[in-house]
Design an enzyme around this catalytic site. Sequence first.
Site, mmCIF file in Angstrom:
data_model
loop_
_atom_site.group_PDB
_atom_site.id
_atom_site.type_symbol
_atom_site.label_atom_id
_atom_site.label_comp_id
_atom_site.label_asym_id
_atom_site.label_seq_id
_atom_site.Cartn_x
_atom_site.Cartn_y
_atom_site.Cartn_z
ATOM 1 N N ALA A 78 48.185 29.109 32.379
ATOM 2 C CA ALA A 78 48.970 29.739 33.446
ATOM 3 C C ALA A 78 49.608 28.697 34.367
ATOM 4 O O ALA A 78 50.768 28.847 34.769
ATOM 5 C CB ALA A 78 48.068 30.672 34.248
ATOM 6 N N GLN A 93 43.058 41.057 39.488
ATOM 7 C CA GLN A 93 41.703 41.560 39.247
ATOM 8 C C GLN A 93 40.694 40.568 39.815
ATOM 9 O O GLN A 93 39.501 40.817 39.807
ATOM 10 C CB GLN A 93 41.464 41.696 37.741
ATOM 11 N N ASN A 94 41.181 39.420 40.288
ATOM 12 C CA ASN A 94 40.276 38.378 40.770
ATOM 13 C C ASN A 94 39.828 38.672 42.204
ATOM 14 O O ASN A 94 40.597 39.188 43.003
ATOM 15 C CB ASN A 94 40.969 37.012 40.707
ATOM 16 N N ASP A 145 38.531 36.245 44.185
ATOM 17 C CA ASP A 145 38.281 34.932 44.783
ATOM 18 C C ASP A 145 39.147 34.568 45.982
ATOM 19 O O ASP A 145 38.985 33.496 46.563
ATOM 20 C CB ASP A 145 38.435 33.850 43.700
ATOM 21 N N CYS A 190 28.955 49.416 63.806
ATOM 22 C CA CYS A 190 28.417 50.782 63.893
ATOM 23 C C CYS A 190 26.922 50.809 63.546
ATOM 24 O O CYS A 190 26.280 51.849 63.591
ATOM 25 C CB CYS A 190 29.186 51.723 62.952
ATOM 26 N N HIS A 235 40.084 44.712 42.309
ATOM 27 C CA HIS A 235 38.622 44.632 42.173
ATOM 28 C C HIS A 235 37.963 44.102 43.445
ATOM 29 O O HIS A 235 36.799 43.715 43.425
ATOM 30 C CB HIS A 235 38.231 43.779 40.959
HETATM 31 P P1 OAD Z 1 38.497 37.812 30.986
HETATM 32 O O1 OAD Z 1 37.416 36.799 31.073
HETATM 33 O O2 OAD Z 1 38.202 39.060 30.263
HETATM 34 O O3 OAD Z 1 39.789 37.169 30.308
HETATM 35 C C1 OAD Z 1 40.311 35.948 30.719
HETATM 36 C C2 OAD Z 1 41.587 35.678 29.929
HETATM 37 O O4 OAD Z 1 42.169 34.497 30.445
HETATM 38 C C3 OAD Z 1 41.379 35.472 28.434
HETATM 39 O O5 OAD Z 1 42.279 36.287 27.719
HETATM 40 C C4 OAD Z 1 41.692 33.974 28.231
HETATM 41 O O6 OAD Z 1 42.332 33.739 26.970
HETATM 42 C C5 OAD Z 1 42.654 33.712 29.366
HETATM 43 N N1 OAD Z 1 42.689 32.337 29.868
HETATM 44 C C6 OAD Z 1 41.677 31.417 29.943
HETATM 45 N N2 OAD Z 1 42.119 30.286 30.530
HETATM 46 C C7 OAD Z 1 43.424 30.489 30.833
HETATM 47 C C8 OAD Z 1 44.425 29.692 31.479
HETATM 48 N N3 OAD Z 1 44.163 28.456 31.921
HETATM 49 N N4 OAD Z 1 45.663 30.215 31.612
HETATM 50 C C9 OAD Z 1 45.944 31.479 31.159
HETATM 51 N N5 OAD Z 1 45.035 32.264 30.567
HETATM 52 C C10 OAD Z 1 43.800 31.791 30.411
HETATM 53 O O7 OAD Z 1 38.985 38.078 32.493
HETATM 54 P P2 OAD Z 1 39.772 39.334 33.080
HETATM 55 O O8 OAD Z 1 40.761 39.874 32.128
HETATM 56 O O9 OAD Z 1 40.250 38.946 34.430
HETATM 57 O O10 OAD Z 1 35.807 43.019 36.484
HETATM 58 O O11 OAD Z 1 38.593 40.374 33.246
HETATM 59 C C11 OAD Z 1 38.833 41.607 33.831
HETATM 60 C C12 OAD Z 1 37.638 42.072 34.577
HETATM 61 O O12 OAD Z 1 36.468 41.978 33.769
HETATM 62 C C13 OAD Z 1 37.271 41.257 35.784
HETATM 63 O O13 OAD Z 1 38.066 41.525 36.931
HETATM 64 C C14 OAD Z 1 35.845 41.647 36.023
HETATM 65 C C15 OAD Z 1 35.342 41.534 34.598
HETATM 66 O O14 OAD Z 1 34.226 42.223 34.266
HETATM 67 C C16 OAD Z 1 34.869 43.418 37.351
HETATM 68 O O15 OAD Z 1 34.073 42.652 37.827
HETATM 69 C C17 OAD Z 1 34.902 44.884 37.662
#
Ligand code: OAD
Length: 289
Positions: free
Chosen positions: A267, A116-117, A119, A186, A134
């Site tokens: 992770a 979902q990243n 980057d 284009c 995403h």
């Molecule tokens: P979130 O910010 O919702 O969740 C991040 C998760 O990573 C949390 O559950 C943390 O506990 C965990 N976490 C933090 N540090 C960590 C580490 N070092 N190792 C392992 N886990 C760790 O991020 P996403 O689930 O990626 O969408 O969010 C999903 C989507 O919400 C994103 O892609 C973005 C956002 O709005 C869009 O922009 C459409």
Amino acid sequence: MRKRGSSIDEESLRRIRDSCRLISTSASTVVFTGAGVSSESGIPVFRGSGGLWERYNPALFGNLLGLAIVFAFSPGKISYFAMEAISTFLSAKPNPAHEAIARLEQAGIVKGVITQNVDNLHRKAGSSNVFEVHGNIFRARCLKCGVRSDIPKEQILEKISSGEKGSSKRRDLLRMMDRFSGRCSCGGRRRPDIVLFGEMLPRETLTGALELASRCDCIIAAGTSALVYPAASIPEYAVQNGAALIEINPNRTRLTPLSQIWISLRASTALELISKEFLSKDELDAWRI
Ligand code: OAD
């Protein structure tokens, strides 16, 4: 697996060992990642303490309509948000979690990464079968013909290092955004190829990701809260199709009850240990591990 001198608790080590056993008996293992995986590269997560959405209201900064409203009333805030995001992404480098996933793919253990990243760090680390559901901030999409093309880092640096940087004037901001994505051959305007709230996920990428998830028999979900749909449904879909789920996250999420093994570690720590179990000494030496 080494225990002596390790700060990892015995229970987590046992879960890592169980995960390695599960992965080694699986014909196809897939990794699904979220912001937590990139947090150790200096990119903030979205939710929770210190998360991006704590400082920027997602109802305004996470979708086109909201961004248009902020742009109309306080363009300086957009400028600040864009500059902060761009400089964070530009300076981020893959961390041991991205590298471990890439090593596992090159060793034939992991078949692909669904992320979902936005980057680009999985590709940068050396993963090749990557599904960015995403989008990717270093890619632009033409609003007229739909063609996608990479935006090289150097180009971004050059194009934003002009006088408009940090400006709160709408005209300067538009010029900066135009420079960031550039114009398509284009003649159409281009925008960063990322998905905002309320927008469709790129169809081909989503189809590819779902296909990979439906065929795997083990899926590792790392660093995601699994709260944003439809992406969050991918690990669930894999489980419904018979895959075992390994979750890597220091915190419980809505995936935890679905997972066969929950590893409550960062992770980088967990994935590095897992990759070491599967790689020979020569391979580890080649990666300088
Ligand atoms: P979130 O910010 O919702 O969740 C991040 C998760 O990573 C949390 O559950 C943390 O506990 C965990 N976490 C933090 N540090 C960590 C580490 N070092 N190792 C392992 N886990 C760790 O991020 P996403 O689930 O990626 O969408 O969010 C999903 C989507 O919400 C994103 O892609 C973005 C956002 O709005 C869009 O922009 C459409």
